[in-house]
Design an enzyme around this catalytic site. Structure first.
Site, PDB file in Angstrom:
ATOM      1  N   GLY A 162       0.804  -1.231   0.000  1.00  0.00           N
ATOM      2  CA  GLY A 162       0.000   0.000   0.000  1.00  0.00           C
ATOM      3  C   GLY A 162       0.825   1.262   0.000  1.00  0.00           C
ATOM      4  O   GLY A 162       0.453   2.250   0.646  1.00  0.00           O
ATOM      5  N   ARG A 163       1.918   1.250  -0.771  1.00  0.00           N
ATOM      6  CA  ARG A 163       2.773   2.444  -0.738  1.00  0.00           C
ATOM      7  C   ARG A 163       2.091   3.675  -1.309  1.00  0.00           C
ATOM      8  O   ARG A 163       2.315   4.791  -0.842  1.00  0.00           O
ATOM      9  CB  ARG A 163       4.100   2.177  -1.450  1.00  0.00           C
ATOM     10  N   ARG A 181       4.559  -9.250   3.821  1.00  0.00           N
ATOM     11  CA  ARG A 181       5.479 -10.382   3.974  1.00  0.00           C
ATOM     12  C   ARG A 181       6.919  -9.904   4.129  1.00  0.00           C
ATOM     13  O   ARG A 181       7.705 -10.488   4.835  1.00  0.00           O
ATOM     14  CB  ARG A 181       5.357 -11.324   2.772  1.00  0.00           C
ATOM     15  N   THR A 239     -10.318  -2.100  -0.140  1.00  0.00           N
ATOM     16  CA  THR A 239     -10.372  -1.997  -1.609  1.00  0.00           C
ATOM     17  C   THR A 239      -9.658  -3.195  -2.233  1.00  0.00           C
ATOM     18  O   THR A 239      -9.330  -3.168  -3.420  1.00  0.00           O
ATOM     19  CB  THR A 239      -9.679  -0.703  -2.117  1.00  0.00           C
ATOM     20  N   ARG A 241     -10.017  -7.340  -1.519  1.00  0.00           N
ATOM     21  CA  ARG A 241     -10.967  -8.387  -1.872  1.00  0.00           C
ATOM     22  C   ARG A 241     -11.878  -8.635  -0.675  1.00  0.00           C
ATOM     23  O   ARG A 241     -11.428  -8.674   0.477  1.00  0.00           O
ATOM     24  CB  ARG A 241     -10.251  -9.697  -2.236  1.00  0.00           C
ATOM     25  N   GLU A 270     -20.229 -10.716  -4.849  1.00  0.00           N
ATOM     26  CA  GLU A 270     -20.433  -9.587  -5.767  1.00  0.00           C
ATOM     27  C   GLU A 270     -21.078 -10.096  -7.052  1.00  0.00           C
ATOM     28  O   GLU A 270     -20.689 -11.152  -7.544  1.00  0.00           O
ATOM     29  CB  GLU A 270     -19.087  -8.938  -6.112  1.00  0.00           C
ATOM     30  N   HIS A 288     -17.228  -2.109  -6.155  1.00  0.00           N
ATOM     31  CA  HIS A 288     -15.973  -2.621  -6.743  1.00  0.00           C
ATOM     32  C   HIS A 288     -15.537  -1.733  -7.913  1.00  0.00           C
ATOM     33  O   HIS A 288     -15.466  -2.186  -9.052  1.00  0.00           O
ATOM     34  CB  HIS A 288     -16.136  -4.079  -7.184  1.00  0.00           C
ATOM     35  N   ALA A 290     -12.710   0.586  -7.734  1.00  0.00           N
ATOM     36  CA  ALA A 290     -11.456   1.307  -7.464  1.00  0.00           C
ATOM     37  C   ALA A 290     -10.695   1.650  -8.745  1.00  0.00           C
ATOM     38  O   ALA A 290     -10.058   2.690  -8.833  1.00  0.00           O
ATOM     39  CB  ALA A 290     -10.579   0.505  -6.516  1.00  0.00           C
TER      40      ALA A 290
END
Ligand code: 8YV
Length: 322
Positions: A162-163, A181, A239, A241, A270, A288, A290
């Protein structure tokens, strides 16, 4: 001599933006989805009738073992115009010798933008305010009524990659903690604090944003126990899954005040998401979307075609899944 691409049959099985469809028709002998994404049977019919060398799909297509087994031998590559590939049976595709590609990177900025939209709307009661205005307002609120949370300065926890979200959150002076990770190099961390486990990070988060793929390791990772570990009155944003979140536990946390609010773009089911979520005032929901901007959907489709062109020219795929 390399074959001219315009003689090579492909199927574009999803309703891509017009520029993408125009390019597909100009560069290839392309069968295009018309009016809607092709259903599995229509996709197979088109692939067989056309002896397609490549198929371009989207998240609405389940490329499962059954579908893969029925693809004609002519199909060499399936390019999905998505970054996620949980709709693809990777083992079956590998066994069949298919090349499968996705579209990384091109949707990072827009996904991060929408994440911030969900964060702000969850903190600042966006769904409730919008509903009040749609109902005509007509009543002054006391200074103590309808108060949201100040997002600026709150600690944001990022689970996964998420940078781009962290970069945006820094402009809101939000301290960043993250769990992935691998730990980033210090120059990429930019002061973000690393946690090797989600459990260790959760008590540090005022907001938690999910950016990990769906899989066995992440299924329902935000469960009752995880929600209980978060700070009381925290905010959850997803955002990534829907399968990452136990929605029953989430709804209980939203009702009890353990969570102040949630912003959700993705759901366990969904498009038939759990309508009980809609009944909660403290959720901000999007379908959904994004990556759903003119620029990004065009870039995704073009990247999928770049992958098809590379493989059909005999070059390496740009974004192979393995
Ligand atoms: C969706 C996505 O595919 O790329 C992905 O993995 O989840 C999105 O781009 C798109 O929003 C339509 O479902």
């Amino acid at each position: 001599m390399q074959p001219a691409l315009n003689h090579l049959p492909i199927v574009v099985a999803y309703l891509a933006p017009p520029e993408v469809l125009r390019r597909a028709s100009a560069e290839f002998d392309a069968v295009l989805a018309d009016g809607a994404d092709l259903a599995a049977a229509a996709l197979l019919d088109a692939a067989r009738a056309h002896q397609a060398r490549a198929i371009v799909i989207a998240g609405s297509h389940q490329l499962d073992a059954g579908l893969i087994a029925q693809l004609p031998d002519s199909v060499r590559i399936v390019a999905t115009s998505t970054v996620g590939f949980d709709h693809i049976d990777v083992a079956a595709a590998q066994a069949r010798g298919l090349i499968v590609t996705n579209t990384p990177d091109v949707l990072t900025a827009c996904t991060a933008d929408l994440t911030l939209m969900l964060m702000l709307n969850a903190c600042r009661r966006g769904a409730e305010y919008a509903a009040i205005m749609r109902d005509g307002w007509r009543r002054r609120f006391a200074q103590s009524e309808m108060l949201g949370l100040r997002m600026s300065g709150r600690t944001l926890g990022i689970f996964g990659i998420g940078r781009a979200v962290a970069q945006r959150a820094r402009t809101f002076e939000m301290p960043i903690v993250y769990c992935n990770r691998h730990r980033l190099a210090p120059e990429l961390e930019q002061g973000a604090r690393y946690f090797a486990t989600l459990d260790a990070m959760l008590p540090e988060c005022d907001l938690l944003s999910l950016h990990a793929p769906a899989g066995d390791a992440t299924a329902n990772i935000i469960d009752r126990a995880a929600l209980a570990r978060m700070r009381r009155g925290a905010v959850l944003v997803n955002t990534a899954r829907g399968r990452l979140v136990d929605e029953d536990a989430l709804m209980d946390a939203l009702r009890s005040g353990q969570l102040f609010a949630a912003g959700l773009d993705v759901f366990q089911h969904e498009p038939d998401f759990d309508l009980r979520l809609q009944q909660l005032p403290n959720v901000f929901l999007t379908p959904h979307m994004a990556s759903a901007t003119v620029e990004t959907r065009r870039a995704m489709g073009m990247r999928a075609l770049d992958n098809v062109a590379a493989v059909l020219r005999g070059d390496a795929a740009l974004d192979p899944l393995w």
